[in-house]
Scaffold this motif. Sequence first.
Motif, mmCIF file in Angstrom:
data_model
loop_
_atom_site.group_PDB
_atom_site.id
_atom_site.type_symbol
_atom_site.label_atom_id
_atom_site.label_comp_id
_atom_site.label_asym_id
_atom_site.label_seq_id
_atom_site.Cartn_x
_atom_site.Cartn_y
_atom_site.Cartn_z
ATOM 1 N N LYS A 140 38.944 -54.485 68.896
ATOM 2 C CA LYS A 140 38.943 -55.342 70.074
ATOM 3 C C LYS A 140 37.591 -56.038 70.213
ATOM 4 O O LYS A 140 36.541 -55.392 70.194
ATOM 5 N N ILE A 141 37.664 -57.355 70.367
ATOM 6 C CA ILE A 141 36.465 -58.172 70.523
ATOM 7 C C ILE A 141 36.650 -59.044 71.764
ATOM 8 O O ILE A 141 37.648 -59.768 71.868
ATOM 9 N N PRO A 142 35.728 -59.000 72.724
ATOM 10 C CA PRO A 142 35.852 -59.844 73.918
ATOM 11 C C PRO A 142 35.777 -61.326 73.582
ATOM 12 O O PRO A 142 35.011 -61.742 72.706
ATOM 13 N N ALA A 143 36.544 -62.120 74.323
ATOM 14 C CA ALA A 143 36.630 -63.561 74.066
ATOM 15 C C ALA A 143 35.531 -64.328 74.782
ATOM 16 O O ALA A 143 35.785 -65.326 75.469
ATOM 17 N N THR A 144 34.298 -63.857 74.634
ATOM 18 C CA THR A 144 33.159 -64.632 75.123
ATOM 19 C C THR A 144 32.909 -65.789 74.157
ATOM 20 O O THR A 144 33.464 -65.821 73.051
ATOM 21 N N THR A 164 40.163 -59.634 73.436
ATOM 22 C CA THR A 164 40.367 -59.166 74.805
ATOM 23 C C THR A 164 39.596 -60.017 75.825
ATOM 24 O O THR A 164 38.788 -60.860 75.468
ATOM 25 N N LEU A 165 39.916 -59.798 77.099
ATOM 26 C CA LEU A 165 39.255 -60.464 78.218
ATOM 27 C C LEU A 165 39.454 -61.984 78.194
ATOM 28 O O LEU A 165 38.502 -62.751 78.352
ATOM 29 N N GLU A 344 32.892 -60.490 85.477
ATOM 30 C CA GLU A 344 33.195 -59.206 86.121
ATOM 31 C C GLU A 344 33.817 -58.228 85.132
ATOM 32 O O GLU A 344 33.538 -57.017 85.188
ATOM 33 N N GLY A 345 34.667 -58.726 84.245
ATOM 34 C CA GLY A 345 35.270 -57.857 83.247
ATOM 35 C C GLY A 345 34.226 -57.222 82.350
ATOM 36 O O GLY A 345 34.280 -56.015 82.049
ATOM 37 N N LEU A 346 33.259 -58.006 81.925
ATOM 38 C CA LEU A 346 32.181 -57.484 81.095
ATOM 39 C C LEU A 346 31.341 -56.469 81.867
ATOM 40 O O LEU A 346 30.930 -55.434 81.326
ATOM 41 N N GLN A 347 31.090 -56.760 83.131
ATOM 42 C CA GLN A 347 30.309 -55.830 83.950
ATOM 43 C C GLN A 347 31.029 -54.504 84.139
ATOM 44 O O GLN A 347 30.408 -53.432 84.105
#
Length: 368
Positions: A140-144, A164-165, A344-347
């Motif tokens: 899983k890798i965040p979609a930043t 994700t995210l 907020e998701g990252l936090q």
Amino acid sequence: MSASTQHLSRAGVSIWLDDLSRSRIESGELGALIESHDVVGVTTNPTIFAGAIAGGAGYAERIAACATRGLGVSDTIVELTTADVADACDVFAEVYADTGGRDGRVSIEVEPGLARDTAGTVAQARELWAKVDRPNAMIKIPATVEGLEAITETIAAGISVNVTLIFSLERYRQVINAYLTGLERARAAGVDVAGIHSVASFFVSRVDSEIDGRLNAIGTDEALALKGQSGVANARLAYEVFEQSFATERARLLLDLGANPQRPLWASTGVKDPALPDTLYVAELVAPGAVNTMPEATLRAFADHGEVRGDTVTSEYLESNQLLNAIAAQGIDYVEVTEKLELEGLQKFDASWDELYGTVERELRKAG
């Protein structure tokens, strides 16, 4: 066997459980859910592991062994989480084989602190993939913004990815582009693209929570009439993006060479507003090829009283666009909302990681 989950599976939706723990694996409960609730995959995140390891069941001996080996906190977390994911992959090995790699997947996320670090994300994705050492794992890798290139590089290396995210349609388009670019690089490097799978986790309930709060603050009858609908509308339009993106000549070329489409995955499907039906984000997001990852409460609610009315997505694009336009007309900025939700998701993941780190640190100290 739940008739409701059977019907959902037959409608083309893959049911994945959004939870994992050592006790679920060792008790046989995870395996039982395959038979009783049509569960064909698992997703995890730092919050899930923080809760599981803080609960303690099944982890004491493993933490003690890590202490004996002299491992630090971070390495111990990797040992514990990758062991859970590898064992869960084994539970789903038959599903993986039966579906040609489409399902039977278990996801593990890179450390949240790497979300803005492209090179660090790629390095840890490779590390986790090698450590789990199962073909049915997903990283899983965040979609930043920084995550987009990491997604491309990880896919190009032949590693399956759960992105994700994702909250906005524009970011989702960028994620699909990152996936297709990764496939193109993989093919150029001689990697078999047929063995690479990916899902794009589009978050649902958090969109409702944020927008509904703003509609409540406006307080007019017109505003309040729009509550509880934005999350589903946004996800339905994401499915339209999926359909359009994988019908392009670029995508068709790759698919014709054996590549797999990046499937949309509905995440954050637990209903947070008690005024809404507890199966809302399942029943209203039925579409062929989609994945719905559910917390246990949502899974059991749908198994008990969920209704499948066929495809509830592809005929609703016009209405979904109209709904989001009506929300925008109330002065609610879609871009600002989705950017806030990503932050907020990252936090939240950072906070969960800190909790997980503190729990493992205490247990290592005790074991030492």
